[in-house]
Design an enzyme around this catalytic site. Sequence first.
Site, PDB file in Angstrom:
ATOM      1  N   ASP A 174      52.190   4.288 -68.035  1.00  0.00           N
ATOM      2  CA  ASP A 174      51.574   4.890 -69.027  1.00  0.00           C
ATOM      3  C   ASP A 174      50.412   4.376 -69.625  1.00  0.00           C
ATOM      4  OD1 ASP A 174      51.302   6.530 -71.390  1.00  0.00           O
ATOM      5  OD2 ASP A 174      52.921   5.564 -72.273  1.00  0.00           O
TER       6      ASP A 174
ATOM      7  N   ASN B 119      55.289  17.104 -68.534  1.00  0.00           N
ATOM      8  CA  ASN B 119      53.884  16.896 -68.354  1.00  0.00           C
ATOM      9  C   ASN B 119      53.093  18.146 -67.669  1.00  0.00           C
ATOM     10  OD1 ASN B 119      54.187  13.473 -66.889  1.00  0.00           O
ATOM     11  ND2 ASN B 119      53.605  14.120 -68.873  1.00  0.00           N
TER      12      ASN B 119
HETATM   13  C1  FPP Z   1      50.856   8.645 -68.123  1.00  0.00           C
HETATM   14  O1  FPP Z   1      49.669   8.041 -68.858  1.00  0.00           O
HETATM   15  C2  FPP Z   1      50.436   8.974 -66.632  1.00  0.00           C
HETATM   16  C3  FPP Z   1      50.751  10.044 -66.472  1.00  0.00           C
HETATM   17  C4  FPP Z   1      51.357  10.997 -66.717  1.00  0.00           C
HETATM   18  C5  FPP Z   1      50.259  10.316 -64.926  1.00  0.00           C
HETATM   19  C6  FPP Z   1      50.672   9.216 -64.011  1.00  0.00           C
HETATM   20  C7  FPP Z   1      50.361   9.285 -62.409  1.00  0.00           C
HETATM   21  C8  FPP Z   1      49.885   8.496 -61.772  1.00  0.00           C
HETATM   22  C9  FPP Z   1      49.297   7.072 -62.228  1.00  0.00           C
HETATM   23  C10 FPP Z   1      49.433   8.718 -60.280  1.00  0.00           C
HETATM   24  C11 FPP Z   1      50.552   8.054 -59.462  1.00  0.00           C
HETATM   25  C12 FPP Z   1      50.175   8.394 -58.099  1.00  0.00           C
HETATM   26  C13 FPP Z   1      51.061   8.240 -57.148  1.00  0.00           C
HETATM   27  C14 FPP Z   1      50.654   8.574 -55.752  1.00  0.00           C
HETATM   28  C15 FPP Z   1      52.566   8.169 -57.332  1.00  0.00           C
HETATM   29  P1  FPP Z   1      49.042   9.079 -70.091  1.00  0.00           P
HETATM   30  O2  FPP Z   1      47.972  10.129 -69.352  1.00  0.00           O
HETATM   31  O3  FPP Z   1      50.107   9.556 -70.811  1.00  0.00           O
HETATM   32  O4  FPP Z   1      48.118   8.122 -70.767  1.00  0.00           O
HETATM   33  P2  FPP Z   1      47.980   7.958 -72.235  1.00  0.00           P
HETATM   34  O5  FPP Z   1      49.423   7.906 -73.073  1.00  0.00           O
HETATM   35  O6  FPP Z   1      47.148   7.075 -72.671  1.00  0.00           O
HETATM   36  O7  FPP Z   1      47.388   9.270 -72.756  1.00  0.00           O
END
Ligand code: FPP
Length: 239
Positions: A16, A64
């Site tokens: 996150d 998501n």
């Molecule tokens: C949450 O942070 C993250 C996600 C919804 C996407 C996570 C995916 C990756 C890191 C890619 C992983 C790759 C592989 C190959 C497994 P957020 O966007 O909710 O962050 P925020 O709360 O700061 O907005």
Amino acid sequence: MTDKSALPQHVGIIMDGNGRWAKKRGLARTEGHKRGAEVFRAISTYCSDIGIPFVTFYAFSTENWKRPQQEVDVIMDIFRDFLHEAEDRQQENAERGFRFHFIGDLTVLPEDIRGLIDFMEANNPERYGTTVNVAVNYGGRAELTHAAQQIAAQVQTGELKAQDITEATIASHLYTANQPDPDLIIRPSGEYRLSNFLTWQSAYAEFWFSDVLWPDFTTADFDRALADYARRSRRFGGV
Ligand code: FPP
């Protein structure tokens, strides 16, 4: 960490804070996901280096899909890149003992991604050291609903009696069947929620939170989580 017996057998990680990391730098949110994917690689490799047998990363939840289409498309491209890379590095990954497994309802993913996942899982090594689960279109409640449907179907055909359903029956219908429950769940970025991650499996998990945003998360942070975990006294309801 020298005492291997104090290592968790299964670690769950909620990746996150990618969006906030990017925003702080005046970058598009998607840049945070790209950096987050690098950290995913680094922490997976570290788990294999130190001998953690199972690690589950929450990469994309059933919720998501509500994000802007462009962001969803970039995350799907990140999965594609990882899967192509796994294809290219098959031998290197096998030597390392990596077994990759995608968990979640994968039926709605783009067809090419499903094909790449099938290919990767079919080519997983027979002898493995670290299983890396990538949770995509995953939701703990959806997983339990899916398990309930499968079990009900078995009762309907007479294959199973309702009174014979045990906790083990349910566990065996989850995406993590035959894997130990997570001992430790790590959530960075200053949020204190489970967010529908490993709902059934986390019943006795230890939780570790940190303010570090996932793209800044390092092996030193991971070590801190492991050291804290090693100091906890787990009683599983006993004394
Ligand atoms: C949450 O942070 C993250 C996600 C919804 C996407 C996570 C995916 C990756 C890191 C890619 C992983 C790759 C592989 C190959 C497994 P957020 O966007 O909710 O962050 P925020 O709360 O700061 O907005």
